[in-house]
Design a protein around this motif. Structure first.
Motif: not given
Ligand code: AVI
Length: 325
Positions: A185-196
């Motif tokens: 919900t917080a991200l705009q289309p095209g933005e990234y998320f990196l998860l460890g």
């Protein structure tokens, strides 16, 4: 400096004082007893956690640091220039690998560390500012929910939100799902998320990581009681409890508990609470879920986050997933 700002989104501790301790009352009145893992992190607990990260048995921190050091440049190449937003930034130690990788792209870089602890956030922001004078830093003091709701919607050029250390493993399955939903919900289309993510592995390795030979994890677990003593005017005697942890294979999670060594009664005056403990009775203090990379990729995909690339160490002990909204 205009390039270093720290905002407090609310007064997390002040806020906590209003409904203060309702979760403690509920958790200690229930059978079996439990406490929220947030009670680990008073000043002493945060210090003990930093010590845990350096223990020989606690492989997650150094393994994730190796992955970031080895593949950080590839992460930056894949996303291109981004604003870097870190949830639960703590001391921002591992983040340095990413900061350097993104600075090497040659664009002005903005870093937004988010943490509930104002002290650690301010100290690490000042240190980073000294070490990376070109870096623009905007720290946010608040919970993940508050910070995700507060992110300004149109960063330039793009945004990488990251959540390291397998902290997502301290959420149960439902909370994990809610958290991923908040991220999307917080991200705009095209933005990234990196998860460890800490990955499933033989029981003996996991159990050693959560019951180290120097007893630091035991001290971290028992410190919860000292925290409750000062916060709620309690009279827990920590020496009447012992650390107990094990890997629950069916649930793929390490569990930490405190086991009572002799029956006694504890009071927490500020909560008006009296609690009876029987010998051998336990308090559940933490779960630390261990993941399967492809199952998590599928879960992220189900929320509309498309996996871009995944990295692990040579032993496959820890993973890093880059995905795109
Ligand atoms: C913060 N979190 C990811 C740690 C973990 O491994 O679950 C907390 C911890 N508990 C015991 N050791 C470390």
């Amino acid at each position: 400096s205009p390039d270093l700002e720290v905002y407090c989104l609310s007064d997390p501790l002040g806020l906590q004082h209003q409904d203060d301790g309702q979760d403690v009352i509920a958790g200690l009145s229930h059978t079996p007893k439990s406490l929220s893992p947030r009670y680990f992190y008073d000043d002493r607990g945060s210090e003990l956690f930093e010590q845990i990260c350096d223990l020989p048995e606690y492989y997650p921190t150094r393994t994730e640091a190796w992955i970031l050091q080895t593949y950080g440049a590839e992460v930056a190449r894949l996303t291109g220039p981004c604003e870097l937003v870190e949830l639960g930034s703590g001391s921002s130690t591992k983040t340095r690998q990413l900061l350097e990788a993104y600075q090497a792209l040659g664009h002005p870089l903005r870093y937004v560390p988010i943490d509930v602890s104002a002290g650690i956030l301010q100290a690490s922001a000042l240190q980073l500012r000294q070490d990376y004078p070109q870096l623009q830093i905007q720290g946010l003091v608040g919970t993940y929910e508050q910070a995700l709701a507060h992110l300004d919607p149109t960063p330039s050029p793009s945004r990488l939100l990251f959540f390291l250390g397998s902290s997502i493993g301290n959420f149960d399955a439902a909370a994990c799902d809610r958290f991923i939903h908040q991220v999307v919900t917080a991200l705009q289309p095209g933005e990234y998320f990196l998860l460890g993510l800490d990955l499933q592995k033989p029981k003996a390795i996991l159990e050693a990581a959560y019951d180290d030979s120097q007893g630091v994890t035991a001290a971290f677990n028992v410190n919860v009681l000292s925290h409750l003593n000062w916060r709620y005017q309690g009279n827990f005697d920590p020496s009447k409890f012992e650390h107990w942890s094990f890997y629950n294979e069916a649930e793929a999670q390490v569990e930490m508990h405190l086991r009572c060594l002799q029956s006694h009664v504890v009071t927490l005056d500020n909560l008006g609470l009296t609690v009876e403990f029987a010998e051998g009775e336990t308090i559940h203090t933490e779960i630390s879920r261990k993941f399967n990379l492809s199952a998590m990729e599928t879960q992220l995909q189900g929320h509309g986050l498309t996996p871009v690339r995944t990295w692990t160490d040579d032993q496959g002990w820890f993973g890093l997933i880059l995905c795109q909204a």
